[in-house]
Design a protein around this motif. Structure first.
Motif: not given
Ligand code: DGJ
Length: 499
Positions: A96, A100-101
């Motif tokens: 994750l 997410q980045d």
């Protein structure tokens, strides 16, 4: 090329688990005895980046340790599949903190400036993070397994390539696409001109055989250039991940391929994955990948074996269909292509009451020493027969073998499969089901060949243990070497010549 395990050649008779099976040791516990009893000698199973490195820089090896311990209890080997940046083209196994980045770990941008969830092969931080995780995995495997060699080989990523477009159109990708092809690639093309894959050669020739210019100038203006471009970039990335792993523990490493269908454009299959027409780009980009492998679910199994087993690439089939097709195809792959291994997919959900794969594997395990001894020697053949292709032929050790669907008392088998090895001047070992063989001399000497005798039997630790002597109806009164469609067995035939 052969796989060597503890100093001896090894024939991998394996199967692959479903994608999520090895995320739970509890789920796996009852599976092992079933897998071992098929029998298999190797299980192919994923290791997931998201579970290995749930927090950046913190690795959890619980599953890896548990799987190795469980496999050892049943004397099974493992091949680990690294589900890292890509799985079936997409990036669902990235942790994750990577997903997410999107700034640090950029995504593929498709036509129309469309954001995707696919990690871009141009993300330098992504390559670094994936390589670091894979290196940590390999270091750990070395620490716990370099004496026992439970883990034999690694698959790096899974069926990579861009889906939804023929190439990445992110700013970094566009800039690279409109630049000259890299010098390393130009040099490879010059040096390997005469040993390229024919499928690649055809495309390169059609675009004018150039070794300089932009991607479109060298490979044409259509989607072919996009596919070549992505192949180079995935090849660069995945070879670097593999190299980082090998620096810790140099197990053999391969990449698997989602095969393109006829007339399917790149992007509808993962564009840039190592299809036969772009393997040269992967090879030009790095040398840490040892084998380029097809996942063969298509019905033209033999074509794909031929297309992957060329230009020095050995055949290893990490995914394919099981059931009746797998039971037969394994004989072709091993007998005709000296495949290093065979592994149907999704073994833990099969409801195969007849254990068709097991019937083939039990026979192949017995003759594995012969298969390994004769690999690549040209004195072996493998075949699959059905009503559309009822016969084939091969020349082995001075005899022509006419091989056809078995027929007796007016009835014909509707399918057959097998392999034959010439083990001595007039001596053959055959294995399989539903076929028969007629011999004709192909070397100087008496013009006719007859059957001296046939034995069925088994191999125990490489020693032939004869069973029934097969004659009468079982050899059509000495006219044919027959393999009944009722069973999958091993037979030895001795032939003689006469005026
Ligand atoms: C090919 C993939 O490589 C496997 O992980 C799995 O998704 C199968 N397809 C499903 O058929």
């Amino acid at each position: 090329m052969r796989l060597i395990v503890n100093g001896k050649p090894f024939l991998m008779l394996g199967a692959e688990l479903h994608n999520s099976s090895s995320s739970s040791l509890e789920y796996m516990r009852p599976e092992w005895p079933r897998l071992a009893s098929i029998p298999l000698n190797t299980v192919l199973t994923p290791v997931y980046w998201e579970l290995l490195e749930p927090t950046e820089g913190h690795f959890d090896f619980t599953l890896v340790d548990g799987l190795i311990q469980q496999a050892r209890q049943y004397n099974l080997h493992l091949v680990f599949l690294w589900f890292g940046s890509w799985k079936n083209g997409l990036s669902s196994y990235a942790p994750l903190w990577v997903k997410q980045d999107t700034r640090r770990f950029p995504r593929v941008i498709a036509s129309g400036n469309k954001e995707t969830e696919i990690l871009s092969a141009f993300g330098a931080a992504t390559l670094q993070a994936d390589s670091r995780a894979f290196a940590a995995l390999m270091r750990h495997i070395r620490e716990i397994d370099s004496r026992d060699h439970t883990v034999l080989m690694m698959q790096v990523e899974n069926e990579v390539g861009v889906l939804g477009d023929s190439r990445d159109r992110s700013p970094a990708a566009n800039q690279a696409f409109n630049s000259p092809i890299p010098a390393q690639l130009a040099q490879y093309l010059r040096q390997h001109r005469d040993s390229l894959f024919p499928q690649f050669r055809k495309i390169w020739d059609a675009a004018g055989d150039k070794t300089s210019g932009t991607w479109s100038e060298v490979f044409g203006s259509g989607p072919d250039a996009d596919e070549m471009f992505m192949a180079w970039n995935y090849g660069r990335y995945v070879n670097q991940v593999a190299a980082a792993g090998k620096a810790e523990y140099p197990l053999p490493m391969y990449v698997n391929t989602w095969l393109r269908g006829p007339n399917v454009p790149p992007g509808e299959f993962p564009s840039g994955g190592p299809q036969p027409e772009v393997i040269d780009l992967w090879r030009a980009a790095g040398s840490a990948i040892d084998i380029y492998s097809p996942d063969i679910y298509r019905t033209n199994f033999e074509d794909w074996c031929n297309w992957y087993h060329q230009a020095g690439n050995p055949l290893f089939i990490p995914e394919t269909s099981g059931g009746e097709r797998g039971q037969a195809n394994v004989f072709y792959a091993l007998g005709e292509h000296s495949a290093l291994g065979f592994s149907p997919f999704g073994i833990d959900s099969w409801n195969d009451r007849d254990n068709l794969l097991g019937k083939s594997y039990s026979v192949l395990m017995q003759i594995a020493p012969l298969l390994l001894e004769h690999a690549g020697a040209g004195d072996m053949t493998g075949f699959v027969l059905d009503k559309q292709h009822p016969s084939t032929s091969a020349t082995l050790n001075g005899y022509r073998l006419e091989i056809s669907l078995d027929r007796i008392f007016g009835g014909q088998a509707d399918h057959g499969f097998g392999l034959i090895i010439a083990i001595g001047p007039n001596e053959f070992i055959g294995a399989g089901s539903g076929f028969r063989v007629k011999f004709a001399p192909q070397s100087p000497g008496p013009p006719n060949a007859g059957i001296a005798y046939i034995e069925e039997g088994t191999y125990s630790s490489g020693v032939w243990i004869p069973g029934r002597r097969l004659n009468g109806d079982e050899s059509d009164q000495g006219q044919y070497w027959r393999f009944s469609a009722q069973r999958t067995g091993i037979e030895r035939a001795v032939v003689y010549r006469y005026e």
